[in-house]
Design an enzyme around this catalytic site. Structure first.
Site, PDB file in Angstrom:
ATOM      1  N   VAL A  78       0.759  -0.672   0.284  1.00 28.89           N
ATOM      2  CA  VAL A  78       0.060   0.213   0.191  1.00 28.89           C
ATOM      3  C   VAL A  78       1.120   1.354  -0.390  1.00 28.89           C
ATOM      4  CG1 VAL A  78      -2.193   0.874   1.049  1.00 28.89           C
ATOM      5  CG2 VAL A  78      -2.170  -1.422   1.059  1.00 28.89           C
ATOM      6  N   CYS A  79       1.862   1.433   0.733  1.00 36.25           N
ATOM      7  CA  CYS A  79       2.668   2.624   0.536  1.00 36.25           C
ATOM      8  C   CYS A  79       3.858   2.984  -0.145  1.00 36.25           C
ATOM      9  CB  CYS A  79       4.227   2.159   1.453  1.00 36.25           C
ATOM     10  SG  CYS A  79       3.600   1.397   3.582  1.00 36.25           S
ATOM     11  N   PRO A  80       3.532   2.429  -1.830  1.00 32.22           N
ATOM     12  CA  PRO A  80       4.402   2.973  -2.459  1.00 32.22           C
ATOM     13  C   PRO A  80       3.257   3.375  -3.391  1.00 32.22           C
ATOM     14  CG  PRO A  80       4.830   0.325  -2.898  1.00 32.22           C
ATOM     15  CD  PRO A  80       3.948   0.601  -1.714  1.00 32.22           C
TER      16      PRO A  80
ATOM     17  N   GLU B  21       1.116   5.363  -2.222  1.00 29.91           N
ATOM     18  CA  GLU B  21      -0.171   6.051  -1.038  1.00 29.91           C
ATOM     19  C   GLU B  21       1.583   7.946  -1.810  1.00 29.91           C
ATOM     20  OE1 GLU B  21      -1.857   5.734   2.888  1.00 29.91           O
ATOM     21  OE2 GLU B  21      -0.109   5.258   2.724  1.00 29.91           O
ATOM     22  N   LEU B  22       2.624   6.845  -2.054  1.00 34.01           N
ATOM     23  CA  LEU B  22       3.817   7.334  -1.528  1.00 34.01           C
ATOM     24  C   LEU B  22       3.766   8.354  -3.494  1.00 34.01           C
ATOM     25  CD1 LEU B  22       4.703   6.925   1.562  1.00 34.01           C
ATOM     26  CD2 LEU B  22       6.831   6.895  -0.069  1.00 34.01           C
TER      27      LEU B  22
END
Length: 187
Positions: free
Chosen positions: A46-48, A50-51
């Protein structure tokens, strides 16, 4: 304890930014609007997304005079390695702060102690270094940079227009409210 209107606690860290390692501290958050955007870990799922979403809208944040700082408990070296190997992360031109000791993550109250990782915490900080917006999501729920941009615009509007407030779903240019006795029970 509410973080709203509290001052950012002191910190010093190293960030990966535009191909270099830079020093970042709480002093860098003063004098301008800032977004501090915590995420669990580099090289995840999920992090990439969002970033990358934040990277796409970063120019819009910059137009508003807002600096964005991504923070995880990874090192600044790990941020560089991720940047060098991921097409999504290569788009990032805002600082990626390494917080391997967890100091910053704990200062903002988003440390998942048993995992040594950060919750998905978003903090909007005004030019005086005071937190104006706090949002914390569960690990599996990604954030929307467009909605954050709308909230930042509302926070900036309210800060520059004393006596006015922004209603739900307010967008730049729309009507605001001036709280008064005459409005009680009328909305």
């Amino acid at each position: 304890m509410s973080y709203i209107n509290s001052e950012v606690k002191p910190f010093k860290a190293t960030a990966f930014h535009n191909g270099k390692f830079i020093d970042v501290s709480d002093a860098d958050l003063k004098g301008k609007w800032s977004v501090v955007f915590f995420y669990p870990a580099d090289f995840t799922f999920v992090c990439p997304t969002e970033l990358g979403d934040m990277a796409d809208l970063y120019p819009e944040f910059k137009k508003l005079g807002v600096e964005v700082y991504a923070v995880s408990t990874d090192t600044h070296f790990t941020h560089k390695a991720w940047h060098d190997t991921s097409d999504t992360i290569k788009k990032i031109s805002y600082p990626m702060i390494g917080d391997p000791t967890g100091t910053i993550t704990r200062n903002f109250g988003v440390m998942i102690e048993e995992a040594g990782l950060a919750d998905r915490g978003t903090f909007v900080i005004d030019p005086e270094g005071k937190i104006q917006i706090v949002e914390i999501n569960a690990g599996g729920i990604g954030r929307d940079a467009g909605e954050l941009l709308r909230k930042v615009k509302a926070a900036q509007y309210v800060a520059s227009h004393p006596g006015e407030v922004c209603p739900a779903k307010w967008k730049e240019g729309e009507a605001t409210l001036a709280p008064s006795l005459d409005l009680v029970g009328k909305i």
